[in-house]
Design an enzyme around this catalytic site. Structure first.
Site, PDB file in Angstrom:
ATOM      1  N   SER A  33       0.607  -0.963   0.025  1.00  0.00           N
ATOM      2  CA  SER A  33      -0.634  -0.368  -0.188  1.00  0.00           C
ATOM      3  C   SER A  33       0.958   1.588  -0.611  1.00  0.00           C
ATOM      4  CB  SER A  33      -1.078  -0.077   1.194  1.00  0.00           C
ATOM      5  OG  SER A  33      -1.665   1.369   1.071  1.00  0.00           O
TER       6      SER A  33
ATOM      7  N   TYR B  89      -2.603  -1.218  10.325  1.00  0.00           N
ATOM      8  CA  TYR B  89      -1.999  -1.302   8.867  1.00  0.00           C
ATOM      9  C   TYR B  89      -1.095  -0.973   8.437  1.00  0.00           C
ATOM     10  CZ  TYR B  89      -3.812  -0.757   3.825  1.00  0.00           C
ATOM     11  OH  TYR B  89      -3.867  -1.769   2.542  1.00  0.00           O
TER      12      TYR B  89
HETATM   13  P1  NAD Z   1     -11.187  -6.348  -0.186  1.00  0.00           P
HETATM   14  O1  NAD Z   1     -11.645  -6.024   1.165  1.00  0.00           O
HETATM   15  O2  NAD Z   1     -12.383  -6.288  -1.345  1.00  0.00           O
HETATM   16  O3  NAD Z   1     -10.892  -7.713  -0.634  1.00  0.00           O
HETATM   17  C1  NAD Z   1     -10.247  -8.406   0.735  1.00  0.00           C
HETATM   18  C2  NAD Z   1      -9.734 -10.617   0.239  1.00  0.00           C
HETATM   19  O4  NAD Z   1      -8.713 -10.669   1.768  1.00  0.00           O
HETATM   20  C3  NAD Z   1     -10.608 -10.972   0.307  1.00  0.00           C
HETATM   21  O5  NAD Z   1     -11.798 -11.592  -0.705  1.00  0.00           O
HETATM   22  C4  NAD Z   1     -11.206 -10.848   1.827  1.00  0.00           C
HETATM   23  O6  NAD Z   1     -12.125 -12.427   1.820  1.00  0.00           O
HETATM   24  C5  NAD Z   1      -9.828 -11.737   1.901  1.00  0.00           C
HETATM   25  N1  NAD Z   1      -9.695 -11.336   2.875  1.00  0.00           N
HETATM   26  C6  NAD Z   1      -9.893 -10.665   4.426  1.00  0.00           C
HETATM   27  N2  NAD Z   1      -9.588 -11.843   5.177  1.00  0.00           N
HETATM   28  C7  NAD Z   1      -8.755 -12.736   5.040  1.00  0.00           C
HETATM   29  C8  NAD Z   1      -8.124 -13.592   5.930  1.00  0.00           C
HETATM   30  N3  NAD Z   1      -8.710 -14.007   7.057  1.00  0.00           N
HETATM   31  N4  NAD Z   1      -8.742 -15.448   4.959  1.00  0.00           N
HETATM   32  C9  NAD Z   1      -8.606 -15.510   3.414  1.00  0.00           C
HETATM   33  N5  NAD Z   1      -8.450 -13.987   3.212  1.00  0.00           N
HETATM   34  C10 NAD Z   1      -8.979 -13.347   3.650  1.00  0.00           C
HETATM   35  O7  NAD Z   1     -10.385  -5.775  -0.784  1.00  0.00           O
HETATM   36  P2  NAD Z   1      -9.195  -5.242  -1.088  1.00  0.00           P
HETATM   37  O8  NAD Z   1      -9.673  -3.568  -1.281  1.00  0.00           O
HETATM   38  O9  NAD Z   1      -9.816  -5.530  -2.005  1.00  0.00           O
HETATM   39  O10 NAD Z   1      -7.683  -5.074  -1.092  1.00  0.00           O
HETATM   40  C11 NAD Z   1      -6.903  -5.772  -1.651  1.00  0.00           C
HETATM   41  C12 NAD Z   1      -5.451  -5.786  -0.855  1.00  0.00           C
HETATM   42  O11 NAD Z   1      -5.106  -5.071  -1.453  1.00  0.00           O
HETATM   43  C13 NAD Z   1      -5.641  -5.731   0.502  1.00  0.00           C
HETATM   44  O12 NAD Z   1      -4.062  -6.463   0.661  1.00  0.00           O
HETATM   45  C14 NAD Z   1      -5.582  -4.534   0.953  1.00  0.00           C
HETATM   46  O13 NAD Z   1      -4.708  -3.670   2.234  1.00  0.00           O
HETATM   47  C15 NAD Z   1      -4.725  -3.412  -0.356  1.00  0.00           C
HETATM   48  N6  NAD Z   1      -4.516  -2.044  -0.529  1.00  0.00           N
HETATM   49  C16 NAD Z   1      -6.007  -1.390  -1.115  1.00  0.00           C
HETATM   50  C17 NAD Z   1      -5.905  -0.503  -1.114  1.00  0.00           C
HETATM   51  C18 NAD Z   1      -7.891  -0.226  -1.474  1.00  0.00           C
HETATM   52  O14 NAD Z   1      -7.867   1.312  -1.992  1.00  0.00           O
HETATM   53  N7  NAD Z   1      -8.968  -0.661  -1.686  1.00  0.00           N
HETATM   54  C19 NAD Z   1      -5.178   0.506  -1.546  1.00  0.00           C
HETATM   55  C20 NAD Z   1      -3.919  -0.346  -1.114  1.00  0.00           C
HETATM   56  C21 NAD Z   1      -3.645  -1.581  -0.359  1.00  0.00           C
END
Ligand code: NAD
Length: 276
Positions: free
Chosen positions: A158, A171
């Protein structure tokens, strides 16, 4: 300029440069991980999905990706907060397909609170899933990559792996840790055909961010649009959410032969957030 139909199709359909490769994408039932799984499948990789959610919906997603791309797709329900489950997920994928060539550590959760009020169970869960889960998956997948002489490890960190923001202690700590781990794995594998990189998105509009918009709107008693402009995108100079497909496209590039020398990098996709 006249554009032939053939040229349009050549641009629209990704080449199958990952044919014969196997990709395990954690947290791929939603958001960024799902976009990555779809993209790697479109490039011909066989896919192991993982994540939480409604079983019927996950099965529909699994079947849809397989039907649309013609690759084999399996699903693991491993809870990444449990170290044995992470190792088992890697070995199940390796047994199903004969190995894991591409590991995308994407699963992640968030919780927002001041550090002196931060719920201890949320701290433990965020560190377990967002950081320790990445370590356990890499630890389990690396020996097979070394044995087969190829590997791509991509950690979805991130912008919060590079800079801090208030109220996101767990985080930010976990994502900084992921970037540190990425560097160490890259150094340890530098003389092999394995690379390890982190992608550092700014805000991407996914269910994780939708939840944050709702929580912050309630906490600050603000309309959603105000939360988006004044809270979430405040530090992001381009003032737009990235699309999940942008993260997926960079992931696919990092898996390609053309990215063989990119390793140990933390690559921002953040609209110049961390350029400040
Ligand atoms: P999301 O909530 O849409 O998806 C998260 C995924 O992780 C889902 O498939 C969920 O089922 C899975 N997950 C959560 N807990 C779990 C567990 N205990 N075991 C197995 N799977 C689990 O989130 P996203 O926005 O797509 O985020 C994905 C990644 O990108 C994350 O690591 C997040 O920190 C990172 N990220 C997101 C953003 C953003 O703005 N969306 C920005 C920077 C980084």
């Amino acid at each position: 300029m006249k554009t032939s139909r053939m040229n349009v199709e050549a641009v629209a359909a990704p080449d199958r440069n990952l044919g014969g490769k196997v990709a395990l994408v954690t947290g791929s039932t939603s958001g960024i991980g799902l976009a990555i799984a779809e993209r790697l499948a479109a490039h011909g990789a066989q896919i192991a999905l993982n994540g939480l959610g409604d079983r019927d919906e996950i099965e529909r997603t699994r079947a849809r990706i397989a039907a649309e791309t013609g690759v084999a797709v399996i699903y693991s329900d491993a809870d990444l907060s449990k170290r044995d489950a992470v190792a088992r997920m890697v070995s199940v994928a390796a047994e199903a397909f004969g190995g894991v060539d591409i590991l995308v550590n994407n699963a992640g959760i968030q919780h927002v609170a001041p550090v002196d009020e931060f719920p201890i169970d949320k701290w433990d869960a965020i560190l377990a899933i967002n950081l320790s889960g990445v370590f356990h998956a890499i630890r389990a997948a690396l020996p097979g990559m070394k044995a087969r002489g190829f590997g791509r490890i991509i950690n979805i960190a991130s912008a919060h792996g590079l800079v801090g923001s208030p109220f996101k202690s767990a985080y930010v700590a976990a994502k900084h840790g992921v970037i540190g781990l990425t560097k160490v794995v890259a150094l340890e594998t530098a003389q092999t055909a394995i690379t390890c990189n982190a992608i550092c998105p700014g805000y991407v509009r996914t269910p994780l961010v939708e939840r944050q918009i709702g929580e912050q709107a309630a906490a600050h008693n603000l309309p959603r649009e105000k939360v988006i402009s004044d809270v979430l995108l405040k530090a992001q100079p381009n003032k737009r959410f990235a699309e999940a497909r942008e993260i997926a496209a960079l992931t696919a590039f990092l898996c390609s032969d053309d990215a063989a020398s990119i390793t140990g990098a933390a690559l921002p996709v953040d609209g110049a957030w961390t350029a400040q």
